[in-house]
Scaffold this motif. Structure first.
Motif: not given
Length: 121
Positions: A30-32, A52-54, A71, A73, A76
């Protein structure tokens, strides 16, 4: 391990645009957080933008309205779209990712090798 590979730097005239990319590879669960930093000669490294990933973003005041972080996802990968570039944006740009690795409980920060951005006429 985790490796970050940057691309997209170069020489551009004031008012021009560049797009930086940074792709992570390796044992990633996971990338936070994904972010971009920069360091100009004689100055300390400073944060430029973070995501952030949110989906929360944060920008340095000096780049707000001109730079956009995004980003992918699935790949990555983090991008930095830089518009309306100024000479004071000249620096080495580093990507940073906070990564949770597979099969461990560790969360660590990883850095790209840096890419030079020069804004000059």
């Amino acid at each position: 391990q985790v490796q970050l590979a940057e691309s997209g730097g170069g020489l551009v005239q004031p008012g021009g645009s560049l797009r930086l990319s940074c792709a992570a590879s390796g044992s990633i669960f996971r990338i936070d957080v994904m972010g971009w930093y920069r360091q100009a000669p004689g100055k300390e490294r400073e944060v430029v933008a973070a995501l952030t990933n949110s989906g929360s973003t944060n920008y340095a005041d000096s780049v707000k309205g001109r730079f956009t972080i995004s980003r992918d996802n699935a790949k990555n990968t983090v991008y930095l779209q830089m518009n309306s570039l100024k000479p004071e944006d000249t620096a080495v740009y580093y990507c940073n990712m906070r990564v949770a690795r597979r099969f461990t409980t560790n969360v660590n920060d990883y850095w790209g090798q840096g890419t030079q951005v020069t804004v000059s006429s």
